[in-house]
Design an enzyme around this catalytic site. Structure first.
Site, mmCIF file in Angstrom:
data_model
loop_
_atom_site.group_PDB
_atom_site.id
_atom_site.type_symbol
_atom_site.label_atom_id
_atom_site.label_comp_id
_atom_site.label_asym_id
_atom_site.label_seq_id
_atom_site.Cartn_x
_atom_site.Cartn_y
_atom_site.Cartn_z
ATOM 1 N N HIS A 253 35.465 -88.316 5.259
ATOM 2 C CA HIS A 253 35.772 -88.903 6.558
ATOM 3 C C HIS A 253 35.353 -90.375 6.544
ATOM 4 C CE1 HIS A 253 36.283 -85.260 9.449
ATOM 5 N NE2 HIS A 253 37.406 -85.960 9.409
ATOM 6 N N ASP B 228 33.891 -92.436 8.535
ATOM 7 C CA ASP B 228 32.568 -92.893 8.978
ATOM 8 C C ASP B 228 31.491 -92.642 7.942
ATOM 9 O OD1 ASP B 228 33.153 -90.153 9.774
ATOM 10 O OD2 ASP B 228 31.210 -90.122 10.792
#
Length: 356
Positions: A112, A114
């Site tokens: 992901h 982030d």
């Protein structure tokens, strides 16, 4: 007495005026002293032998003044490792007093954005601040090569500029970037990815679908141990790996608080955000579920990270925890950037502090 007070006020005023008029040379003098001390400082030198874990990023994709993108720092003896490289990682590692050049390896839990968006800056700092001659190993499940090579491509021209400007001695071209180290958990969902010098690092599969593969990590060193859950819904694998560990670093999302955001998005007519707020509920664990895992695994300390949503107002951390303190009766903390726990070898002590 009156004459004395007037004289004292005059002296104070004189000193204040002098400080004002000479503030530039004074500030430069202080900066010169601070620069030498700061560049020589290395937090590793003051840590006792053992395991240490710090939050170089306790947050999520949400903007949060107290919590940068996901990043966990682990020290085993005199070896420095980073788990996930969210935005702000490199800066917070420096603020915590650790030298980027000493990073031995990076471990990714999943891909992901982030959890990886600070990797370029971190690889650059690790290379350029210490003249490292080999790229940093980046461990991760299958797909890590695509991530690392993508950052290498994006930073390739930058690296060439720096070598041309500073020279091979200062920034050896052989040390640029990262080296992907993919692994695949076995049939039991786990794999030992590093084992030497009394240190064992195990990766294990967690459930963060549809983000797959996704893993957590278990660190064991000289009788001390910790588990980092990575992003996951409540997981039997996390409970299995965390059995009896000193510290469990577990992600947490408050369903009621995310519900407030969803309702706000609906009222604002931002239905795509409302859908996203609804969707994220099904692949994260709540603070209460993290507490259940900590209780059932009989861990010594529960440190919550990847905090969703942000908690900008006083009193919100208690609301975020919900009933978690009633479920797990050990120490529990809603993490913020800079939190730092030390587990000295040869003891059962857990020292809790902050690095900034």
């Amino acid at each position: 007495m009156k004459r004395f007070l007037l004289s004292l006020l005059a002296v104070v005023a004189l000193v204040a005026c002098a400080a004002f008029f000479f503030r530039t040379p004074l500030s430069l003098m202080l900066a010169k002293k601070a620069a030498a001390e700061r560049l020589a400082y290395d937090a590793m030198n003051e840590l006792p032998d053992g395991l240490h874990v710090g939050l170089c990023g306790a947050g999520s994709p949400f903007p949060d003044d107290k919590r940068s993108g996901p990043c966990t720092l682990v020290v085993a003896g005199k070896r420095l490792f980073i788990i996930d490289t969210g935005s702000g990682s490199a800066r917070n590692i420096g603020k915590m007093g650790f030298q980027h050049g000493r990073i031995e390896a990076i471990f990714l839990t999943h891909f992901h954005s982030d959890h990886i968006d600070g990797m370029g800056e971190l690889m650059l700092q690790r290379w350029g601040t210490a003249a490292n001659t080999s790229p940093v190993p980046v461990y991760g499940p299958q797909g890590v090569d695509m991530v690392v090579n993508g950052f290498m491509q994006a930073y390739r021209q930058d690296s060439q500029y720096r070598v041309a400007h500073h020279g091979e001695a200062a920034v050896p071209s052989s040390g640029f970037g990262g080296k992907p180290m993919p692994f695949t958990p076995g049939a039991d969902g786990r794999v030992v990815v590093l084992k030497d010098g009394g240190l064992e690092i195990t990766a294990f599969t967690v459930d963060h679908g549809p983000a797959h593969p996704a893993v957590g990590y278990r660190f064991a060193y000289k009788g001390r141990s910790l588990v980092i859950s990575g992003d996951t819904k409540k997981s039997a694998a996390v409970q299995r790996e965390a059995a009896g560990v000193d510290v469990l670093v577990h992600e947490a999302l408050s369903t009621p608080m995310v519900g407030i955001l969803k309702d706000g998005a609906v009222k604002a007519g931002r239905m795509n955000l409302a859908k996203i707020f609804d969707d994220i509920l099904n692949y994260h664990a709540s603070p209460e579920e993290a507490a259940e895992t900590a209780r059932d695994a009989k861990v010594g300390y529960l440190l919550l990270n990847h905090i969703v949503p942000p908690l900008p107002l006083p009193g919100m951390e208690k609301a975020f925890l919900g009933k978690a303190p009633e479920i797990y009766n050990g120490p529990i903390r809603v993490g913020i950037d800079g939190d730092f726990l030390s587990l000295p070898a040869g003891s059962t002590e857990i020292k809790v502090g902050r690095r900034f």
